[in-house]
Design an enzyme around this catalytic site. Structure first.
Site, PDB file in Angstrom:
ATOM      1  N   ASN A  12       1.183  -1.689   0.182  1.00 33.96           N
ATOM      2  CA  ASN A  12      -0.259  -0.026  -0.021  1.00 33.96           C
ATOM      3  C   ASN A  12       1.306   0.816   0.289  1.00 33.96           C
ATOM      4  OD1 ASN A  12      -1.460   1.961   0.617  1.00 33.96           O
ATOM      5  ND2 ASN A  12      -2.328   1.891   2.315  1.00 33.96           N
ATOM      6  N   LYS A  14       0.198   4.815  -0.301  1.00 31.42           N
ATOM      7  CA  LYS A  14      -0.540   4.882  -0.169  1.00 31.42           C
ATOM      8  C   LYS A  14      -0.227   6.828  -0.689  1.00 31.42           C
ATOM      9  CE  LYS A  14      -0.169   3.040   4.523  1.00 31.42           C
ATOM     10  NZ  LYS A  14       0.061   3.244   6.954  1.00 31.42           N
ATOM     11  N   HIS A  98      -9.632   1.157   4.990  1.00 28.87           N
ATOM     12  CA  HIS A  98      -8.192   1.573   5.649  1.00 28.87           C
ATOM     13  C   HIS A  98      -8.293   2.567   6.686  1.00 28.87           C
ATOM     14  CE1 HIS A  98      -4.253   3.080   6.570  1.00 28.87           C
ATOM     15  NE2 HIS A  98      -3.618   1.312   6.023  1.00 28.87           N
ATOM     16  N   GLU A 100      -6.915   4.604   8.038  1.00 31.03           N
ATOM     17  CA  GLU A 100      -6.406   6.142   7.388  1.00 31.03           C
ATOM     18  C   GLU A 100      -7.607   7.135   6.959  1.00 31.03           C
ATOM     19  OE1 GLU A 100      -2.637   6.104   5.602  1.00 31.03           O
ATOM     20  OE2 GLU A 100      -2.073   5.472   7.370  1.00 31.03           O
ATOM     21  N   GLU A 168      -5.484  -4.888  10.605  1.00 29.91           N
ATOM     22  CA  GLU A 168      -4.695  -4.176  10.771  1.00 29.91           C
ATOM     23  C   GLU A 168      -5.223  -2.470  11.827  1.00 29.91           C
ATOM     24  OE1 GLU A 168      -2.423  -2.557   6.966  1.00 29.91           O
ATOM     25  OE2 GLU A 168      -4.054  -1.282   6.596  1.00 29.91           O
ATOM     26  N   GLY A 174       2.527   1.610  11.127  1.00 36.26           N
ATOM     27  CA  GLY A 174       3.878   3.245  11.161  1.00 36.26           C
ATOM     28  C   GLY A 174       4.319   3.410  11.598  1.00 36.26           C
ATOM     29  N   SER A 213       3.256  -1.494   9.625  1.00 39.72           N
ATOM     30  CA  SER A 213       4.972  -2.269  11.028  1.00 39.72           C
ATOM     31  C   SER A 213       5.325  -3.695  10.172  1.00 39.72           C
ATOM     32  CB  SER A 213       4.692  -1.564  12.072  1.00 39.72           C
ATOM     33  OG  SER A 213       4.838  -0.563  12.152  1.00 39.72           O
TER      34      SER A 213
HETATM   35  P1  PGA Z   1       3.070   0.082   7.960  1.00 36.07           P
HETATM   36  O1  PGA Z   1       1.264   0.428   7.343  1.00 36.07           O
HETATM   37  O2  PGA Z   1       3.459  -1.365   7.448  1.00 36.07           O
HETATM   38  O3  PGA Z   1       3.968   1.823   6.894  1.00 36.07           O
HETATM   39  O4  PGA Z   1       2.859   0.493   9.050  1.00 36.07           O
HETATM   40  C1  PGA Z   1      -0.015  -0.797   6.790  1.00 36.07           C
HETATM   41  C2  PGA Z   1      -0.864   0.019   6.191  1.00 36.07           C
HETATM   42  O5  PGA Z   1      -1.507   1.451   6.390  1.00 36.07           O
HETATM   43  O6  PGA Z   1      -1.359  -0.455   5.090  1.00 36.07           O
END
Ligand code: PGA
Length: 252
Positions: A12, A14, A98, A100, A168, A174, A213
């Site tokens: 992803n 983003k 997601h 976010e 997640e 992140g 992560s």
């Molecule tokens: P990350 O993000 O691997 O940077 O923690 C995962 C995601 O949000 O899909």
């Protein structure tokens, strides 16, 4: 016992990536052929790159996806992108729900569900994200929250081919923090039970990804946990070497 479900390693990007970053994508596309027997691979790029990414990876096993779609196919929704538009640009999948987007755009389970339906109606695989916040985990509510998201966000049109669920934990995205292996194990088992209850035989085969992560140094350990059928990777999908080393960890 090894799972019969072929893992999916999904990236992803983003809101990262312009044409300069297509070289990383090509590096991934070239590299994943070595793993095509052991895992399917997908990179969800920004909408502006879907067309070029799809064109440039056409002859490889790497699939390209979007990161969100509108629940309607067309209309007066300035700035939004529909599932048919993503498909037309070459996408084969789209992430919906997601955390976010749930946070930044106030997306409810109902909205996520209608977006997943739009993806299904268009022939795109819906990668539906669920996960609890830190506070919810500390309050002992993680499983209930995830159950509610599954029951509210996954449409009736779901089967094991058109849907992937990504667990997640919001607090792991992140941040460099990851749940313990035991917490991942029990949440994935819980999600599997929810899927079996909701979707019967298909529920036994729907892929459940872990995200948050996930990186080369912890991939082998996490991807080996029962009912973890792959990963959804943010930061570590931006560099081809990192993404490929996560693919390399499948089945170790
Ligand atoms: P990350 O993000 O691997 O940077 O923690 C995962 C995601 O949000 O899909």
């Amino acid at each position: 016992m090894p799972s019969a479900i072929k893992p999916l390693i999904a990236g992803n990007w983003k809101m990262n990536g312009t044409s300069d970053d297509l070289s990383q994508l090509l590096g991934i596309a070239r590299g994943v052929s070595a793993y095509s027997g052991s895992a399917d691979t997908l990179i969800c790029v920004p909408a502006t790159l879907v067309d070029r990414a799809s064109q440039s990876t056409l002859k490889t096993s790497l699939k390209i996806g979007g990161q969100d779609c509108h629940h309607k196919t067309a209309g007066a929704h300035t700035g939004d992108i529909s599932a048919p538009m993503l498909k037309d640009a070459g996408a084969q999948a789209v992430i919906v729900g997601h955390s976010e987007r749930r946070t930044d755009h106030d997306e409810t389970d109902e909205i996520v569900r209608s977006k997943a339906s739009a993806a299904h109606d268009t022939g795109l695989v819906a990668v539906i994200c669920v996960g609890e916040t830190q506070q919810e985990r500390e309050n002992g509510q993680a499983e209930d929250i995830v159950s509610g998201q599954i029951q509210g966000s996954i449409p009736d049109t779901t089967d094991h081919q058109n849907t992937v669920v990504a667990y997640e934990p919001v607090w792991a995205i992140g941040t460099g923090l990851v749940p313990t292996n035991n917490d991942i194990l029990s949440m994935h088992a819980h999600i599997r039970n929810e899927l079996k209850t909701g979707f019967g035989n298909d529920g036994e085969k729907i892929r459940i990804l872990y995200g948050g992560s996930l990186k080369p140094s912890n991939a082998a350990e996490i991807l080996a946990i029962s009912e973890v059928n792959g990963g959804l990777i943010g930061g570590a999908s931006l560099k081809s070497a990192d993404f490929l080393s996560i693919c390399d960890a499948v089945g170790q």
